[in-house]
Design a protein around this motif. Structure first.
Motif, PDB file in Angstrom:
ATOM      1  N   ASP E  83       0.821  -1.213   0.000  1.00 31.07           N
ATOM      2  CA  ASP E  83       0.000   0.000   0.000  1.00 31.07           C
ATOM      3  C   ASP E  83       0.858   1.268   0.000  1.00 31.07           C
ATOM      4  O   ASP E  83       0.500   2.270  -0.622  1.00 31.07           O
ATOM      5  CB  ASP E  83      -0.946  -0.012   1.204  1.00 31.07           C
ATOM      6  N   GLY E  84       1.989   1.221   0.692  1.00 30.90           N
ATOM      7  CA  GLY E  84       2.900   2.367   0.663  1.00 30.90           C
ATOM      8  C   GLY E  84       3.430   2.592  -0.748  1.00 30.90           C
ATOM      9  O   GLY E  84       3.569   3.731  -1.214  1.00 30.90           O
ATOM     10  N   ARG E  85       3.701   1.489  -1.425  1.00 28.80           N
ATOM     11  CA  ARG E  85       4.166   1.588  -2.810  1.00 28.80           C
ATOM     12  C   ARG E  85       3.077   2.177  -3.706  1.00 28.80           C
ATOM     13  O   ARG E  85       3.336   3.033  -4.545  1.00 28.80           O
ATOM     14  CB  ARG E  85       4.554   0.202  -3.310  1.00 28.80           C
ATOM     15  N   ALA E  86       1.849   1.722  -3.500  1.00 28.71           N
ATOM     16  CA  ALA E  86       0.736   2.240  -4.311  1.00 28.71           C
ATOM     17  C   ALA E  86       0.574   3.735  -4.090  1.00 28.71           C
ATOM     18  O   ALA E  86       0.365   4.503  -5.036  1.00 28.71           O
ATOM     19  CB  ALA E  86      -0.543   1.496  -3.974  1.00 28.71           C
ATOM     20  N   LEU E  87       0.676   4.147  -2.827  1.00 25.94           N
ATOM     21  CA  LEU E  87       0.524   5.575  -2.506  1.00 25.94           C
ATOM     22  C   LEU E  87       1.512   6.412  -3.328  1.00 25.94           C
ATOM     23  O   LEU E  87       1.127   7.374  -4.003  1.00 25.94           O
ATOM     24  CB  LEU E  87       0.763   5.758  -1.006  1.00 25.94           C
ATOM     25  N   ALA E 101      -3.350  20.559   1.820  1.00 27.00           N
ATOM     26  CA  ALA E 101      -3.449  21.637   2.808  1.00 27.00           C
ATOM     27  C   ALA E 101      -3.025  21.029   4.141  1.00 27.00           C
ATOM     28  O   ALA E 101      -3.780  20.312   4.786  1.00 27.00           O
ATOM     29  CB  ALA E 101      -4.887  22.152   2.879  1.00 27.00           C
ATOM     30  N   ILE E 102      -1.789  21.324   4.527  1.00 35.04           N
ATOM     31  CA  ILE E 102      -1.179  20.656   5.677  1.00 35.04           C
ATOM     32  C   ILE E 102      -1.550  21.440   6.926  1.00 35.04           C
ATOM     33  O   ILE E 102      -0.907  22.417   7.303  1.00 35.04           O
ATOM     34  CB  ILE E 102       0.348  20.563   5.506  1.00 35.04           C
ATOM     35  N   ASN E 103      -2.587  20.967   7.588  1.00 34.90           N
ATOM     36  CA  ASN E 103      -3.201  21.726   8.678  1.00 34.90           C
ATOM     37  C   ASN E 103      -2.587  21.452  10.048  1.00 34.90           C
ATOM     38  O   ASN E 103      -2.897  22.144  11.008  1.00 34.90           O
ATOM     39  CB  ASN E 103      -4.697  21.428   8.718  1.00 34.90           C
ATOM     40  N   GLY E 104      -1.749  20.440  10.142  1.00 36.80           N
ATOM     41  CA  GLY E 104      -1.171  20.138  11.449  1.00 36.80           C
ATOM     42  C   GLY E 104      -0.069  19.111  11.275  1.00 36.80           C
ATOM     43  O   GLY E 104       0.678  19.171  10.291  1.00 36.80           O
ATOM     44  N   VAL E 105       0.018  18.175  12.203  1.00 36.34           N
ATOM     45  CA  VAL E 105       1.081  17.169  12.158  1.00 36.34           C
ATOM     46  C   VAL E 105       0.995  16.315  10.891  1.00 36.34           C
ATOM     47  O   VAL E 105      -0.091  15.832  10.549  1.00 36.34           O
ATOM     48  CB  VAL E 105       0.981  16.266  13.407  1.00 36.34           C
ATOM     49  N   ALA E 106       2.121  16.153  10.219  1.00 45.99           N
ATOM     50  CA  ALA E 106       2.203  15.259   9.063  1.00 45.99           C
ATOM     51  C   ALA E 106       3.430  14.387   9.254  1.00 45.99           C
ATOM     52  O   ALA E 106       4.555  14.889   9.241  1.00 45.99           O
ATOM     53  CB  ALA E 106       2.291  16.053   7.764  1.00 45.99           C
ATOM     54  N   VAL E 107       3.204  13.103   9.447  1.00 46.27           N
ATOM     55  CA  VAL E 107       4.280  12.169   9.779  1.00 46.27           C
ATOM     56  C   VAL E 107       4.133  10.934   8.891  1.00 46.27           C
ATOM     57  O   VAL E 107       3.030  10.599   8.466  1.00 46.27           O
ATOM     58  CB  VAL E 107       4.187  11.756  11.265  1.00 46.27           C
ATOM     59  N   GLY E 108       5.238  10.259   8.607  1.00 46.31           N
ATOM     60  CA  GLY E 108       5.213   8.976   7.902  1.00 46.31           C
ATOM     61  C   GLY E 108       4.425   9.029   6.606  1.00 46.31           C
ATOM     62  O   GLY E 108       4.651   9.896   5.751  1.00 46.31           O
ATOM     63  N   GLY E 109       3.487   8.094   6.455  1.00 46.11           N
ATOM     64  CA  GLY E 109       2.675   8.054   5.239  1.00 46.11           C
ATOM     65  C   GLY E 109       1.873   9.337   5.046  1.00 46.11           C
ATOM     66  O   GLY E 109       1.592   9.747   3.907  1.00 46.11           O
ATOM     67  N   GLY E 110       1.507   9.978   6.136  1.00 44.36           N
ATOM     68  CA  GLY E 110       0.798  11.252   6.021  1.00 44.36           C
ATOM     69  C   GLY E 110       1.685  12.317   5.401  1.00 44.36           C
ATOM     70  O   GLY E 110       1.254  13.114   4.559  1.00 44.36           O
ATOM     71  N   LEU E 111       2.936  12.295   5.796  1.00 42.99           N
ATOM     72  CA  LEU E 111       3.888  13.240   5.225  1.00 42.99           C
ATOM     73  C   LEU E 111       4.124  12.955   3.743  1.00 42.99           C
ATOM     74  O   LEU E 111       4.285  13.876   2.936  1.00 42.99           O
ATOM     75  CB  LEU E 111       5.207  13.157   5.997  1.00 42.99           C
ATOM     76  N   ALA E 112       4.121  11.680   3.412  1.00 42.39           N
ATOM     77  CA  ALA E 112       4.285  11.320   1.998  1.00 42.39           C
ATOM     78  C   ALA E 112       3.200  11.969   1.155  1.00 42.39           C
ATOM     79  O   ALA E 112       3.475  12.548   0.094  1.00 42.39           O
ATOM     80  CB  ALA E 112       4.260   9.804   1.831  1.00 42.39           C
ATOM     81  N   ILE E 113       1.968  11.888   1.616  1.00 42.20           N
ATOM     82  CA  ILE E 113       0.868  12.520   0.874  1.00 42.20           C
ATOM     83  C   ILE E 113       1.059  14.035   0.828  1.00 42.20           C
ATOM     84  O   ILE E 113       0.897  14.670  -0.219  1.00 42.20           O
ATOM     85  CB  ILE E 113      -0.481  12.174   1.523  1.00 42.20           C
ATOM     86  N   ALA E 114       1.416  14.609   1.961  1.00 33.85           N
ATOM     87  CA  ALA E 114       1.596  16.064   2.026  1.00 33.85           C
ATOM     88  C   ALA E 114       2.613  16.544   0.998  1.00 33.85           C
ATOM     89  O   ALA E 114       2.426  17.572   0.345  1.00 33.85           O
ATOM     90  CB  ALA E 114       2.033  16.468   3.431  1.00 33.85           C
ATOM     91  N   LEU E 115       3.686  15.777   0.830  1.00 33.55           N
ATOM     92  CA  LEU E 115       4.803  16.250   0.019  1.00 33.55           C
ATOM     93  C   LEU E 115       4.794  15.721  -1.409  1.00 33.55           C
ATOM     94  O   LEU E 115       5.471  16.262  -2.279  1.00 33.55           O
ATOM     95  CB  LEU E 115       6.125  15.906   0.706  1.00 33.55           C
ATOM     96  N   LEU E 116       4.047  14.662  -1.663  1.00 30.72           N
ATOM     97  CA  LEU E 116       3.902  14.199  -3.042  1.00 30.72           C
ATOM     98  C   LEU E 116       2.800  14.959  -3.763  1.00 30.72           C
ATOM     99  O   LEU E 116       2.656  14.839  -4.983  1.00 30.72           O
ATOM    100  CB  LEU E 116       3.622  12.695  -3.079  1.00 30.72           C
TER     101      LEU E 116
END
Lengths: 263, 263, 263, 263, 263, 263
Positions: E83-87, E101-116
């Motif tokens: 799933d990480g690969r698919a993301l 729209a990065i409204n607060g903490v973005a870590v791990g897979g969440g950060l991947a979405i924020a920055l991709l």
């Protein structure tokens, strides 16, 4: 130097050729944990040796190397992966030329050594097979990096996915090795080439190798991708089934044939 | 699933092989707008299908696929380009193995499918030809990415610039396909390979394909470069002349042979 | 145009084919400083010529080109390196197709021209040899970039490190050139191809070449690496010994065979 | 030399600096067909000039260059694309250093010159904007290649997709140009740098540039991909609407905002 | 469409903006197995939706996403990796622009979405942290591919190895995101950008994104390398210790700090 | 271990941090032949040491390292080049993290070490300058590979061609180093980071470094290109003039400023 090897017989020559023999003929020179480690570190020691110009590697008895030890393995997955990585990285980083004399079966890690050598000479009795898929594993040690640039993508996929055997003659015809010779001419030919290279202009030889190896380094993450997918595949059920089937010479029923979407 | 195809006959097998037939034999399976779109999107549907492990694609009748429909075209340039891009991108991104059974003529987009398959098996009756230059177009759908890594640069330029036909036997000899077999053995051989792969360790197979396809992705802009140059070439006068000449089987007189500096 | 050439005979044709002949047959068309410079700059002039579509290059007499002038050299190292770089860069950057008719010996810089041509046609009498290592030099002008993508890595290292001769027939079989023909058919065949290309759709042809050449540009630093290592090797003692040995047709004793760790 | 320029004022200096001025101040130095062609070919002539070491380019009047001529265009799409390609390819291939003094607005092709220069100095009055998307066009001339390696991917996408203006100060802060200075210091600073480079060790300077530019060449197909997508976008309806809106300074209603799946 | 999501709230807008909210605020939008799967597959459904032009993703409540669910995990290692690969693969392959729209903490897979996301807008309250090393894991989901091309190598290594928190303001200053705005302006700004893009020329926008993303694809094996090393690291003892320490908010004593040579 | 160093002071710590000090403060830690060799080989010995996890390198006295020894040189060109290559290759290949504490001037080879470290911490008193061009040499040891990926192309060319000094604060602001701290905090900060890394999960740390370093390896020929051009530049007259001028602190008059076309 070279005093810490057990699986490898290492013989520095007065002719500046380092002769290396995988020496466990009773196991078709399958490596096991100790041997696999030696297959990785020998190249750095050779590279640092001011007296040796060329390495010539072959297998004792009738095999080149059957790869990992199917019974004992190459150690725990972490160690196996680390040593497989060292093998590929160190053969590519080695400035000096390496000649392989492929005298018989070359599989898995054994095949990696055979084909990462700069000059690969195969006997007509040589049998080359990647074999990972048969074991339920990803073709992870050298093939994804080396094969497309040797025999092209169509042949690479054909052979890597289907694990057919390639004999020495075919290997030469498709460009997987530099040359195939009758079995009795193998060692004289390989030796001749090694000696000739050892007498040559070393900077010119090493530098020409280095420029060509840029092709590998420019794509090195492809190797790494395959290597760690292989490590991942060792944790999946197909690997157990595949390894058991090879041991028992039976037909595997891979659980991963159903529900591949789980991985 | 698969209920929205007209040009393609799509048959999911109990053996986890998805059999796909380009099915417009009266037009040598030339695609046209509808078919070209299907050639692009089938691979994502297959990839998402939890029950299918392997795709096997061939052509109905005596051709594999004659490529675009020379009379009707593949739709407006924008659509044609979009669908050609989808075809190449989706075959490369597809995690599962694809086998092509090249039963006859494979040209243009048809050739792209034949050669982007992971395992390509050609009949002795197969005829492979890129053909773009004959039409006054840039070889834009797969060749610039796929051929140099299959048969080398010298042969790629020779065949792509001159548009000579390559028969199945030669295609196998130079490494453009994995294997050539007598015509009557084509479907049994391809089917056998597909079934064998479908029973194999799926993660290991998919992952090995993925690592090898990194070579394509690392150079994917080469494909894109060629694709959009082809789109550009469709707007230039040579394309009209080339397409007309192929339709009328006459010799084209390309206006672009004079004053190429205008483009 | 083309009024400033001495080593090259340059003949613009009414058929839009620029016929170029390396014309120093008494020296087997070895270049020397003047000729080497011309070998580099001709391609830009050709590219800028609105009347020429295709270049066709061959050698006068029985050789294609013996490379650098073993007696006079190609000028000082700086000039030689600059011109070798221009040769490779300009042939790759040239938008128009180049055909080489390899009529005999092709060595060193001559071989670079033979193989950087887009369509290389070899006579059965052609002899291809990189030859740098024999001279104590790094294979620095085109080989590290061109060979792995033509004949694969295993064959590239085998031939580049060992400097065996490859005849025209073998060159075609392994994919180093596009085709080999009997000697008397060489010029008619090459001419035919050049004329055919010159009548073709020029944007389509140039653009297909451009996309394929992306493979070279994506790895262009490999060429540069090899080129400047060759320049470096010219400053080392092996070069003097190697060049002297080739001149005297004796066996060299490379000082660099001992103590390669010094470089 | 340099006698065939109309849009560009070209002044070879005794100090080995070639001063180039885009000189159509009444049009904010927008190029048009003639000017765009000159912007592409000047770099090869400069490179071949034995007397000039450094080029220094700026714009006459208050703009650097407004890019293509919004009224007259840069010629037919084929010509525009060819010349845009020449501009980018030739600035990258030019061995000698180029300095840009960005004195005002730099848009489109003008921006390409500003940022492909090796040393870019911006006035505080400089305004940099890619602007392609505003016109309904793909950002096709230099940005996809140059921006990610200058200011990173996040900023590149932000600015290229949104077409916000970047002033000279911000351009320096994010690394899009080498330096920003007060307007009155622009020409003295740029001139000083050009003269300093012209007095420097030319091989060292040219070679350092060449090694850095390998990064561009290793990814050159990204530029080509973007360039020919831009050519493709010129054939789509959004371009007409976008260009009309910029001309009329009104808000465009892009037809491609609905039904983007058609392309 | 979009009827199969639980973790994600998916709202197609009449303005052609698909608004996506990670919606598990009580867990700081940590994904877990179900959510992680949705984070990977939403992008393909969005890409296929003929009515949506732009996606806008944010988090419900005060976090963007805390990444994997530290208690429940993201499912077994195989699923997590798939799933990480698919993301990552699907966000890069998605033709349409994505705004985060990065409204607060973005870590791990969440950060991947924020920055991709193609356009990343951070609130001043945003906290970005890769965090893998803290857990004893390899930084495997996006960082090795994305960070060096956003903020450079020196900063990438500094932050990835040390896992310091980066707030929104610093993230914008170093180029990790496109822009930082005061918290109350976050959603209006991001929404404005999304709407503006949705009204734009879609082919031009998608194509500009595609050309820029070539940089990722040309290096995609770096991502794969990191991903499967992360999978490998999950099988090593450090992962257990690291995860336990994060859960208990205590200081970990990594067994791998001693005897790292075992792996 | 580590018993064969003269220029370097090497102190293995019980905390698994290997503290390395360039220790020739009377020469601002300029290397000379012996020191340059040590700068290259220390990293392999460190990598092989089972007891050390992290290396921390700094300079004795007030300089980090002034680079090569301007009086004695770094040995003959062949040796200098070989050792410079080892330095770059071995720092990149080293699996374990390296921290540099840049306490003062860092020039040439000293700068290479400072910036090839994985974590670079600069004192406010640090002065970074590549300096090659000043000497009439190509910027050949690390910059062409490292700088564009750290600070972008525009800044890289600006600083490398003009050789301006960069102080620690600016270096941190543009991303050339990870952090800048007040001078008195330098060693505590660097030491703290080293100890923290040494206590961390070693496989995760090493693997994260390895994935990031793929960016370097994918472009490694760029480094090699620059390195051997530097070797070439040592044979040209500008080098003598440049080195003499630096020694005498006078203004050089480079012969290569006239007639650069000769090289």
């Amino acid at each position: 130097m070279y005093d810490d090897y057990e699986f490898l017989k290492v013989e520095p020559g007065a002719d500046r050729v380092l002769r290396i023999t995988m020496n466990r003929p009773e196991k078709l020179n399958a490596s096991g944990e100790v041997g696999h480690g030696e297959q990785g570190r020998i190249w750095r020691e050779f590279d640092d040796d001011p007296d040796m110009n060329v390495a010539l590697i072959t297998g004792a008895g009738r095999a080149f190397s059957a790869g990992g030890d199917i019974d004992a393995g190459n150690g725990p997955a972490g160690v196996d992966t680390r040593d497989g990585r060292a093998l590929v990285r160190n053969m590519i980083a080695c400035r000096k030329p390496i000649v392989s004399a492929i005298n018989g079966v070359a599989v898995g890690g054994g095949l990696a050594i055979a084909l990462l050598a700069d000059i690969s000479i195969a006997s007509e009795r040589a049998i080359l097979m990647d074999g990972h898929i048969k074991l339920g594993l990803v073709a992870g040690d050298h093939a994804a990096l080396v094969w497309p640039l040797a025999i092209g993508m169509a042949r690479s996929k054909y052979h890597l996915l289907l694990c057919d055997r390639i004999d020495g003659k075919e290997a030469a015809e498709i460009g997987l090795v530099g040359k195939c010779v009758p079995h009795e001419e193998l060692m004289p030919t390989a030796n001749d080439i090694a000696v000739r290279l050892a007498r040559g202009p070393q900077f010119a030889i090493q530098a020409t190798k280095a420029a060509l190896n840029d092709w590998y380094l420019h794509n090195i993450a492809i190797f790494e991708h395959s290597l760690y997918m292989e490590a991942h595949s060792m944790t999946l059920p197909d690997a157990d089934v595949g390894i058991a089937a090879v041991r028992s010479k039976s037909e595997p029923e891979f659980p991963g044939a159903v529900g591949s979407h789980r991985y």
